[in-house]
Design a protein around this motif. Structure first.
Motif, PDB file in Angstrom:
ATOM      1  N   VAL A 251       3.070  -8.604 -17.063  1.00  0.00           N
ATOM      2  CA  VAL A 251       3.627  -7.717 -16.037  1.00  0.00           C
ATOM      3  C   VAL A 251       2.849  -6.410 -15.991  1.00  0.00           C
ATOM      4  N   LYS A 252       2.612  -5.809 -17.144  1.00  0.00           N
ATOM      5  CA  LYS A 252       1.903  -4.531 -17.218  1.00  0.00           C
ATOM      6  C   LYS A 252       0.523  -4.623 -16.575  1.00  0.00           C
ATOM      7  N   HIS A 253      -0.214  -5.669 -16.922  1.00  0.00           N
ATOM      8  CA  HIS A 253      -1.590  -5.783 -16.421  1.00  0.00           C
ATOM      9  C   HIS A 253      -1.633  -6.270 -14.976  1.00  0.00           C
ATOM     10  N   ALA A 254      -0.655  -7.068 -14.573  1.00  0.00           N
ATOM     11  CA  ALA A 254      -0.600  -7.485 -13.169  1.00  0.00           C
ATOM     12  C   ALA A 254      -0.346  -6.283 -12.269  1.00  0.00           C
ATOM     13  N   LEU A 255       0.511  -5.385 -12.714  1.00  0.00           N
ATOM     14  CA  LEU A 255       0.762  -4.144 -11.963  1.00  0.00           C
ATOM     15  C   LEU A 255      -0.518  -3.321 -11.828  1.00  0.00           C
ATOM     16  N   ALA A 256      -1.230  -3.177 -12.949  1.00  0.00           N
ATOM     17  CA  ALA A 256      -2.451  -2.374 -12.935  1.00  0.00           C
ATOM     18  C   ALA A 256      -3.502  -2.985 -12.026  1.00  0.00           C
ATOM     19  N   SER A 257      -3.638  -4.296 -12.101  1.00  0.00           N
ATOM     20  CA  SER A 257      -4.647  -4.966 -11.283  1.00  0.00           C
ATOM     21  C   SER A 257      -4.285  -4.949  -9.804  1.00  0.00           C
ATOM     22  N   LYS A 258      -3.055  -5.265  -9.510  1.00  0.00           N
ATOM     23  CA  LYS A 258      -2.648  -5.429  -8.106  1.00  0.00           C
ATOM     24  C   LYS A 258      -2.535  -4.107  -7.368  1.00  0.00           C
ATOM     25  N   PHE A 259      -2.010  -3.075  -7.995  1.00  0.00           N
ATOM     26  CA  PHE A 259      -1.613  -1.884  -7.248  1.00  0.00           C
ATOM     27  C   PHE A 259      -2.512  -0.661  -7.457  1.00  0.00           C
ATOM     28  N   ARG A 260      -3.561  -0.794  -8.250  1.00  0.00           N
ATOM     29  CA  ARG A 260      -4.509   0.320  -8.353  1.00  0.00           C
ATOM     30  C   ARG A 260      -5.120   0.602  -6.987  1.00  0.00           C
ATOM     31  N   ASN A 261      -5.208   1.875  -6.637  1.00  0.00           N
ATOM     32  CA  ASN A 261      -5.745   2.290  -5.333  1.00  0.00           C
ATOM     33  C   ASN A 261      -4.991   1.612  -4.188  1.00  0.00           C
TER      34      ASN A 261
END
Length: 462
Positions: A251-261
């Motif tokens: 969940v943590k890394h999916a958030l970072a990957s998907k929603f950066r910028n």
């Protein structure tokens, strides 16, 4: 009178600055200048080029706050992300300042005693680069730094949405002593500049980051003069959450990957493929986290999602959401907007779509926005097949604590960049680039300087 174009703040629509448009004559003049400068710059010692690059890096760090504020103003990303990009962009300059001193040749044992055989490396020539708006600093430095390190001169055409960061970066390079004719910028219509760059006999290499259709066109245009090309093109990254995954980590890394910028990156997760046995647990935790993300101008404290860059990008995102909903997708979070075309700002609330099926456009087209579609699989080979079922091959992600499963997935994903339990694999010391229609060549790492070098073989009779 000099023509100009407006640079506006995508969070407010307010005018930031009017930027002068370079005429064709001015562009050709700048190309002539970098051509003339190439003869001296390519003969500058590697040590001297390294020192100047290191000074450029230090100048960027010194001006981090100014560059970050400028980037947030013209791009819209949260200020914290902009500050991170400045450090990331400067890191490429630091890295290639060192690589400048490691461009090695070799000797080859001759088959007779009356010969000596040498291999040397030399700069390919003047380089023209075209960069996108989503990373206004990093997309420039990871091209300019290896080019200058190799002994090439460099001219950049930044995106019209975000030219101010590029202008300031070039100014800082000049301030530390890199000659003005060694690194230049131009601002003009993309089609016009593309034709000039690709047809001009003095330009020996084209480096482009952007859409696959434009990249293909530039490659075709470059063929007439057999220019070297590096292409970092579109992506459609899958993110696999295996049944053996650590859910919290995923969940943590999916958030970072998907929603950066705000999801406006070429490597962000576009499709979440979750094993059916853990789908409910993952989706609940992921949706909760997405729902808590703050949306707003990048200058506001705690904002995680800034604006979409422009109306064209906004319209594409809305069209994908509407298409998915019309075909049965369920909105678990978001799906709403705060946009005003007249005022010039477009915010999309971070969105989670469930029950996504393969007939939906979002499963086949790069979104470039804060929308996460979730679908399920039962067997790992099915997930790998779905992940690879695209003409693109830039980045892919998967999460599993089972090392046997992990090696199997990693070896079977047809992507240039693979994140295993890692939603942010990009690093200055690692090669960045894709397979299939996602591009040609690599940027970063020891591989990043190679596209800017020619190999020369010298056979000496004695």
């Amino acid at each position: 009178m000099t023509e100009t174009f407006d640079v506006t703040n995508p969070a407010t629509g307010e005018l930031i600055e009017k930027v002068a448009i370079d005429s064709e004559e001015a562009i050709n003049d700048k190309i002539e200048k970098i051509h003339q400068a190439f003869h001296s710059w390519s003969r500058t010692s590697a040590t001297e080029r390294s020192k100047l690059l290191r000074a450029w890096h230090d100048k960027m760090i010194e001006n981090k706050a100014e560059l970050a504020a400028l980037m947030t103003a013209e791009n819209g990303k949260p200020l914290k992300e902009s500050e991170g990009e400045v450090l990331y962009a400067a890191g490429y300059i630091e890295w290639f300042a060192e690589e400048a001193k490691r461009v090695y040749g070799r000797t080859i044992p001759a088959s007779t005693t009356d010969k000596r055989m040498l291999v040397t490396r030399e700069a390919v020539g003047p380089v023209a680069a075209i960069t996108p708006w989503n990373f206004p600093a990093a997309m420039i430095t990871r091209k300019a730094a290896p080019a200058l390190a190799a002994g090439c001169t460099f001219i950049i055409k930044p995106a019209p949405d975000t030219p101010l960061t590029a202008i300031r970066l070039v100014e800082l390079a000049h301030e530390v002593g890199i000659p003005e004719d060694v690194i230049q910028y131009v601002n003009a219509d993309g089609e016009t500049v593309g034709k000039i760059f690709t047809k001009h006999p003095h330009i020996r290499k084209i480096s482009f980051t952007g859409s696959t259709p434009v990249g293909k066109l530039l490659m075709k245009q470059s063929a007439d003069s057999v220019k070297h090309v590096s292409m970092e093109l579109g992506g459609h990254a899958p993110l696999i959450v295996d049944e053996y995954a650590d859910i919290d980590r995923a969940v943590k890394h999916a958030l970072a990957s998907k929603f950066r910028n705000a999801g406006q990156t070429c490597v962000c997760a576009n499709r979440l493929l979750v094993h059916e046995s853990i789908k409910d647990e993952f989706t609940a935790a992921f949706t909760k986290a997405v729902s808590e993300m703050k949306v707003g101008p990048g200058t506001e404290e705690g904002v995680a999602i800034g604006p979409v860059i422009n109306k064209k990008g906004f319209d594409k995102i809305v069209a994908q959401i509407d298409d998915a909903k019309s075909k049965g997708a369920k909105v678990l979070a978001g799906g709403t907007y705060n946009a005003d075309a007249d005022k010039g700002y477009f915010f999309v609330n971070p969105t989670v779509l469930d029950q996504v099926t393969d007939d939906m456009n979002i499963m086949h087209e790069e979104t470039f926005g804060p929308v996460a579609p979730i679908t399920t699989y039962t067997e790992i080979d099915e997930a790998i097949r779905l992940a690879n079922d695209t003409p693109f091959g830039l980045a892919a992600y998967f999460f599993t604590e089972n090392y046997r499963r992990g090696l199997y997935i990693a070896e079977n994903l047809k992507y240039g960049i693979v994140g295993w339990n890692d939603g942010g694999p990009s690093a200055v010391q690692a090669p960045f680039g894709g397979m299939k229609e996602s591009g040609v060549g690599r940027e970063g790492g020891i591989e990043g300087i190679e596209p800017y070098l020619e190999t020369k073989y010298i056979s000496i009779g004695i």
